[in-house]
Design a protein around this motif. Structure first.
Motif, PDB file in Angstrom:
ATOM      1  N   SER A 220      17.594  64.229  66.995  1.00  0.00           N
ATOM      2  CA  SER A 220      18.423  64.376  68.183  1.00  0.00           C
ATOM      3  C   SER A 220      19.744  63.672  67.909  1.00  0.00           C
ATOM      4  O   SER A 220      19.772  62.645  67.229  1.00  0.00           O
ATOM      5  CB  SER A 220      17.760  63.728  69.402  1.00  0.00           C
ATOM      6  N   VAL A 221      20.818  64.193  68.475  1.00  0.00           N
ATOM      7  CA  VAL A 221      22.142  63.625  68.236  1.00  0.00           C
ATOM      8  C   VAL A 221      22.751  63.203  69.574  1.00  0.00           C
ATOM      9  O   VAL A 221      22.690  63.952  70.562  1.00  0.00           O
ATOM     10  CB  VAL A 221      23.047  64.639  67.506  1.00  0.00           C
ATOM     11  N   PHE A 222      23.353  62.003  69.574  1.00  0.00           N
ATOM     12  CA  PHE A 222      23.912  61.398  70.785  1.00  0.00           C
ATOM     13  C   PHE A 222      25.252  60.729  70.494  1.00  0.00           C
ATOM     14  O   PHE A 222      25.631  60.545  69.339  1.00  0.00           O
ATOM     15  CB  PHE A 222      22.939  60.352  71.355  1.00  0.00           C
ATOM     16  N   ASN A 223      25.926  60.311  71.554  1.00  0.00           N
ATOM     17  CA  ASN A 223      27.214  59.635  71.425  1.00  0.00           C
ATOM     18  C   ASN A 223      27.091  58.168  71.019  1.00  0.00           C
ATOM     19  O   ASN A 223      27.959  57.645  70.334  1.00  0.00           O
ATOM     20  CB  ASN A 223      28.001  59.715  72.740  1.00  0.00           C
TER      21      ASN A 223
ATOM     22  N   SER B 279      21.659  60.603  78.591  1.00  0.00           N
ATOM     23  CA  SER B 279      23.120  60.656  78.575  1.00  0.00           C
ATOM     24  C   SER B 279      23.636  60.754  77.141  1.00  0.00           C
ATOM     25  O   SER B 279      23.083  60.143  76.232  1.00  0.00           O
ATOM     26  CB  SER B 279      23.664  59.388  79.238  1.00  0.00           C
ATOM     27  N   GLY B 280      24.685  61.530  76.926  1.00  0.00           N
ATOM     28  CA  GLY B 280      25.294  61.638  75.603  1.00  0.00           C
ATOM     29  C   GLY B 280      24.610  62.618  74.667  1.00  0.00           C
ATOM     30  O   GLY B 280      24.977  62.728  73.500  1.00  0.00           O
ATOM     31  N   PHE B 281      23.627  63.367  75.162  1.00  0.00           N
ATOM     32  CA  PHE B 281      22.886  64.330  74.343  1.00  0.00           C
ATOM     33  C   PHE B 281      23.832  65.369  73.749  1.00  0.00           C
ATOM     34  O   PHE B 281      24.663  65.942  74.433  1.00  0.00           O
ATOM     35  CB  PHE B 281      21.826  65.022  75.196  1.00  0.00           C
ATOM     36  N   MET B 282      23.679  65.620  72.435  1.00  0.00           N
ATOM     37  CA  MET B 282      24.518  66.600  71.748  1.00  0.00           C
ATOM     38  C   MET B 282      23.721  67.689  71.040  1.00  0.00           C
ATOM     39  O   MET B 282      24.257  68.754  70.747  1.00  0.00           O
ATOM     40  CB  MET B 282      25.429  65.885  70.744  1.00  0.00           C
ATOM     41  N   GLY B 283      22.453  67.442  70.711  1.00  0.00           N
ATOM     42  CA  GLY B 283      21.674  68.456  70.022  1.00  0.00           C
ATOM     43  C   GLY B 283      20.274  67.969  69.702  1.00  0.00           C
ATOM     44  O   GLY B 283      20.011  66.759  69.678  1.00  0.00           O
ATOM     45  N   TYR B 284      19.375  68.931  69.448  1.00  0.00           N
ATOM     46  CA  TYR B 284      17.972  68.630  69.174  1.00  0.00           C
ATOM     47  C   TYR B 284      17.452  69.637  68.165  1.00  0.00           C
ATOM     48  O   TYR B 284      17.635  70.845  68.338  1.00  0.00           O
ATOM     49  CB  TYR B 284      17.178  68.728  70.486  1.00  0.00           C
ATOM     50  N   TYR B 285      16.819  69.142  67.110  1.00  0.00           N
ATOM     51  CA  TYR B 285      16.308  69.992  66.036  1.00  0.00           C
ATOM     52  C   TYR B 285      14.928  69.486  65.625  1.00  0.00           C
ATOM     53  O   TYR B 285      14.700  68.289  65.564  1.00  0.00           O
ATOM     54  CB  TYR B 285      17.227  69.928  64.806  1.00  0.00           C
ATOM     55  N   VAL B 286      14.027  70.417  65.327  1.00  0.00           N
ATOM     56  CA  VAL B 286      12.703  70.052  64.838  1.00  0.00           C
ATOM     57  C   VAL B 286      12.435  70.859  63.573  1.00  0.00           C
ATOM     58  O   VAL B 286      12.622  72.078  63.559  1.00  0.00           O
ATOM     59  CB  VAL B 286      11.601  70.328  65.882  1.00  0.00           C
TER      60      VAL B 286
END
Length: 96
Positions: free
Chosen positions: A52-55, A33-40
């Motif tokens: 990873s970015v979340f709320n 829940s709250g997932f905003m983005g994912y980078y590797v």
């Protein structure tokens, strides 16, 4: 906004194999829940950093829990040593 950061050292020359395996983690992380983005990021010294970015911080921590389990279960032969994980507030960011 909160970031979850995982980092580990990869075996030299394993970037392509890791990229294929790590794609499997996208669904695991994006389901939180709250997932905003994912980078590797794969650095020249074979350090792999996943962000990873979340709320909320709780969501970021949950993604770290899931990601560390994924690393242990799926990436063992490609990883040197133990991965690290942290989560905290994003204090500066910019988007176009």
């Amino acid at each position: 906004m909160y970031a979850a950061i995982r980092q580990f050292k990869a075996k030299p020359g394993s970037a392509d194999a890791l990229a294929e395996q790590i794609k499997g983690a996208i669904s695991i992380i994006s389901e939180v829940s709250g997932f905003m983005g994912y980078y590797v990021v794969y650095a020249p010294d074979d350090t792999v950093t996943a962000i990873s970015v979340f709320n909320t911080v709780a969501e970021a921590q949950e993604s770290n829990r899931r990601a560390l389990a994924f690393i242990e279960e799926n990436l063992g032969p490609l990883v040197i040593g133990q991965p690290t994980a942290t989560a905290g507030p994003v204090i500066v960011h910019s988007l176009p």
